[in-house]
Motif scaffolding. Structure first.
Motif, mmCIF file in Angstrom:
data_model
loop_
_atom_site.group_PDB
_atom_site.id
_atom_site.type_symbol
_atom_site.label_atom_id
_atom_site.label_comp_id
_atom_site.label_asym_id
_atom_site.label_seq_id
_atom_site.Cartn_x
_atom_site.Cartn_y
_atom_site.Cartn_z
ATOM 1 N N GLU A 1 0.836 -1.201 0.000
ATOM 2 C CA GLU A 1 0.000 0.000 0.000
ATOM 3 C C GLU A 1 0.870 1.250 0.000
ATOM 4 N N ALA A 2 0.500 2.199 -0.833
ATOM 5 C CA ALA A 2 1.249 3.457 -0.894
ATOM 6 C C ALA A 2 0.305 4.616 -0.654
ATOM 7 N N LYS A 3 0.866 5.641 -0.032
ATOM 8 C CA LYS A 3 0.062 6.819 0.294
ATOM 9 C C LYS A 3 0.850 8.049 -0.115
ATOM 10 N N LEU A 4 0.196 8.946 -0.844
ATOM 11 C CA LEU A 4 0.802 10.215 -1.239
ATOM 12 C C LEU A 4 0.044 11.328 -0.523
ATOM 13 N N VAL A 5 0.786 12.211 0.138
ATOM 14 C CA VAL A 5 0.134 13.272 0.909
ATOM 15 C C VAL A 5 0.649 14.627 0.454
ATOM 16 N N ARG A 6 -0.277 15.569 0.343
ATOM 17 C CA ARG A 6 0.094 16.922 -0.084
ATOM 18 C C ARG A 6 -0.741 17.905 0.720
ATOM 19 N N LYS A 7 -0.075 18.891 1.276
ATOM 20 C CA LYS A 7 -0.797 19.913 2.038
ATOM 21 C C LYS A 7 -0.809 21.206 1.244
ATOM 22 N N ILE A 8 -2.006 21.759 1.090
ATOM 23 C CA ILE A 8 -2.093 23.092 0.490
ATOM 24 C C ILE A 8 -2.924 23.938 1.452
ATOM 25 N N ALA A 9 -3.094 25.208 1.144
ATOM 26 C CA ALA A 9 -3.764 26.120 2.075
ATOM 27 C C ALA A 9 -4.937 25.480 2.810
ATOM 28 N N ARG A 10 -4.750 25.167 4.050
ATOM 29 C CA ARG A 10 -5.780 24.662 4.955
ATOM 30 C C ARG A 10 -6.486 23.401 4.472
ATOM 31 N N GLU A 11 -5.797 22.630 3.635
ATOM 32 C CA GLU A 11 -6.344 21.345 3.195
ATOM 33 C C GLU A 11 -5.234 20.305 3.155
ATOM 34 N N THR A 12 -5.629 19.071 3.415
ATOM 35 C CA THR A 12 -4.696 17.958 3.233
ATOM 36 C C THR A 12 -5.305 17.021 2.203
ATOM 37 N N ILE A 13 -4.520 16.702 1.184
ATOM 38 C CA ILE A 13 -5.002 15.779 0.153
ATOM 39 C C ILE A 13 -4.179 14.498 0.271
ATOM 40 N N THR A 14 -4.889 13.381 0.395
ATOM 41 C CA THR A 14 -4.220 12.085 0.532
ATOM 42 C C THR A 14 -4.683 11.172 -0.593
ATOM 43 N N VAL A 15 -3.743 10.544 -1.263
ATOM 44 C CA VAL A 15 -4.080 9.572 -2.310
ATOM 45 C C VAL A 15 -3.513 8.229 -1.878
ATOM 46 N N THR A 16 -4.383 7.228 -1.790
ATOM 47 C CA THR A 16 -3.946 5.899 -1.344
ATOM 48 C C THR A 16 -4.213 4.881 -2.451
ATOM 49 N N PHE A 17 -3.268 3.972 -2.650
ATOM 50 C CA PHE A 17 -3.514 2.881 -3.602
ATOM 51 C C PHE A 17 -2.761 1.638 -3.159
ATOM 52 N N ASN A 18 -3.227 0.489 -3.654
ATOM 53 C CA ASN A 18 -2.587 -0.780 -3.340
ATOM 54 C C ASN A 18 -2.221 -1.461 -4.648
ATOM 55 N N ILE A 19 -0.982 -1.957 -4.739
ATOM 56 C CA ILE A 19 -0.526 -2.527 -6.016
ATOM 57 C C ILE A 19 -1.047 -3.938 -6.259
ATOM 58 N N ASN A 20 -1.601 -4.594 -5.230
ATOM 59 C CA ASN A 20 -2.124 -5.940 -5.457
ATOM 60 C C ASN A 20 -3.225 -5.914 -6.507
ATOM 61 N N ASN A 21 -3.184 -6.879 -7.425
ATOM 62 C CA ASN A 21 -4.184 -6.991 -8.494
ATOM 63 C C ASN A 21 -4.308 -5.719 -9.336
ATOM 64 N N SER A 22 -3.186 -5.018 -9.511
ATOM 65 C CA SER A 22 -3.263 -3.751 -10.247
ATOM 66 C C SER A 22 -2.817 -3.875 -11.706
ATOM 67 N N ILE A 23 -2.398 -5.073 -12.105
ATOM 68 C CA ILE A 23 -1.984 -5.259 -13.499
ATOM 69 C C ILE A 23 -3.149 -5.864 -14.265
ATOM 70 N N PRO A 24 -3.650 -5.162 -15.293
ATOM 71 C CA PRO A 24 -4.825 -5.673 -16.000
ATOM 72 C C PRO A 24 -4.556 -7.061 -16.581
ATOM 73 N N PRO A 25 -5.515 -7.993 -16.430
ATOM 74 C CA PRO A 25 -5.292 -9.378 -16.856
ATOM 75 C C PRO A 25 -5.136 -9.533 -18.355
ATOM 76 N N SER A 26 -5.802 -8.693 -19.149
ATOM 77 C CA SER A 26 -5.782 -8.884 -20.599
ATOM 78 C C SER A 26 -4.366 -8.843 -21.168
ATOM 79 N N ALA A 27 -3.492 -8.056 -20.552
ATOM 80 C CA ALA A 27 -2.121 -7.916 -21.059
ATOM 81 C C ALA A 27 -1.422 -9.263 -21.092
ATOM 82 N N GLU A 28 -1.708 -10.102 -20.099
ATOM 83 C CA GLU A 28 -0.977 -11.371 -20.015
ATOM 84 C C GLU A 28 -1.534 -12.417 -20.969
ATOM 85 N N ASP A 29 -2.868 -12.425 -21.151
ATOM 86 C CA ASP A 29 -3.481 -13.481 -21.958
ATOM 87 C C ASP A 29 -2.971 -13.475 -23.395
ATOM 88 N N GLU A 30 -2.903 -12.300 -24.006
ATOM 89 C CA GLU A 30 -2.525 -12.224 -25.414
ATOM 90 C C GLU A 30 -1.092 -12.688 -25.638
#
Length: 202
Positions: free
Chosen positions: A40-69
């Motif tokens: 799991e990865a988290k990106l955090v950015r603070k701007i004027a009186r706000e905190t923006i957090t982006v979270t993602f997990n790399i598990n199952n993040s590679i689309p399956p179609s790429a491998e089948d072909e």
């Protein structure tokens, strides 16, 4: 059998390290701080009186179609195509003076990735939007969740602009793919190394 397996893994690790693009994780521009906990990865950015957090997990993040072909069409000498990790990601916007967090659940539509030429098209979409109580680790299913499938386009565009104003735009989404792909590859190599140690362990 285990000896052959361990040897195979040794060769595989060597190959993967050879094609590894990033020895250290690529940075995301725009002043984002990166925290990584396993997959799991988290990106955090603070701007004027706000905190923006982006979270993602790399598990199952590679689309399956790429491998089948590739299995069927690949000729022996061809280089395997680069696998790209396109994880779903969650954007949380916290304003300092409210008790609520705006949560936007985003993803990369499978058919969009890799189609150049459409200048205006966004490479990610917002799937769901909800409010959650700031500081609660468990999100409540009882909170209203807006699904964007049936949403007025003008409202959707405003939500996308709202994200872009906070640094979550196509450039960010591209860099997130790059970061996620590097992280996924790093974890994959680590997994192969752990597997090798496990197989060799008597």
């Amino acid at each position: 059998g285990d000896k052959a397996f361990a040897q195979f893994l040794t060769d595989e690790i060597k190959e993967e390290k050879k094609i590894q693009k990033h020895k250290s994780l690529p940075k995301v521009s725009g002043g984002w701080e990166l925290e990584v906990h396993g997959t799991e990865a988290k990106l955090v950015r603070k701007i004027a009186r706000e905190t923006i957090t982006v979270t993602f997990n790399i598990n199952n993040s590679i689309p399956p179609s790429a491998e089948d072909e590739t299995q069927e069409e690949q000729k022996p000498d061809e280089q395997e195509p680069d696998l790209t990790s396109t994880p779903n990601f969650v954007v949380e916007v916290i304003k300092d003076d409210t008790k609520q967090t705006l949560v936007l659940d985003c993803h990369y539509p499978e058919d969009e990735v890799g189609h150049e030429g459409e200048e205006e098209s966004d490479i990610f979409t917002i799937r769901e939007v909800s409010f959650q109580s700031t500081g609660e680790s468990d999100w409540k299913d009882t909170n209203y969740t807006l699904n964007t499938d049936s949403l007025d386009w003008a409202l959707y565009d405003h939500l996308m602009d709202f994200l872009a104003d906070r640094g979550v735009d196509n450039t960010f989404a591209d860099e997130l793919i790059e970061l996620s792909t590097a992280l996924e590859h790093q974890e994959y190599i680590k997994f192969l190394e752990d597997l090798k140690s496990f197989v060799k362990c008597q």
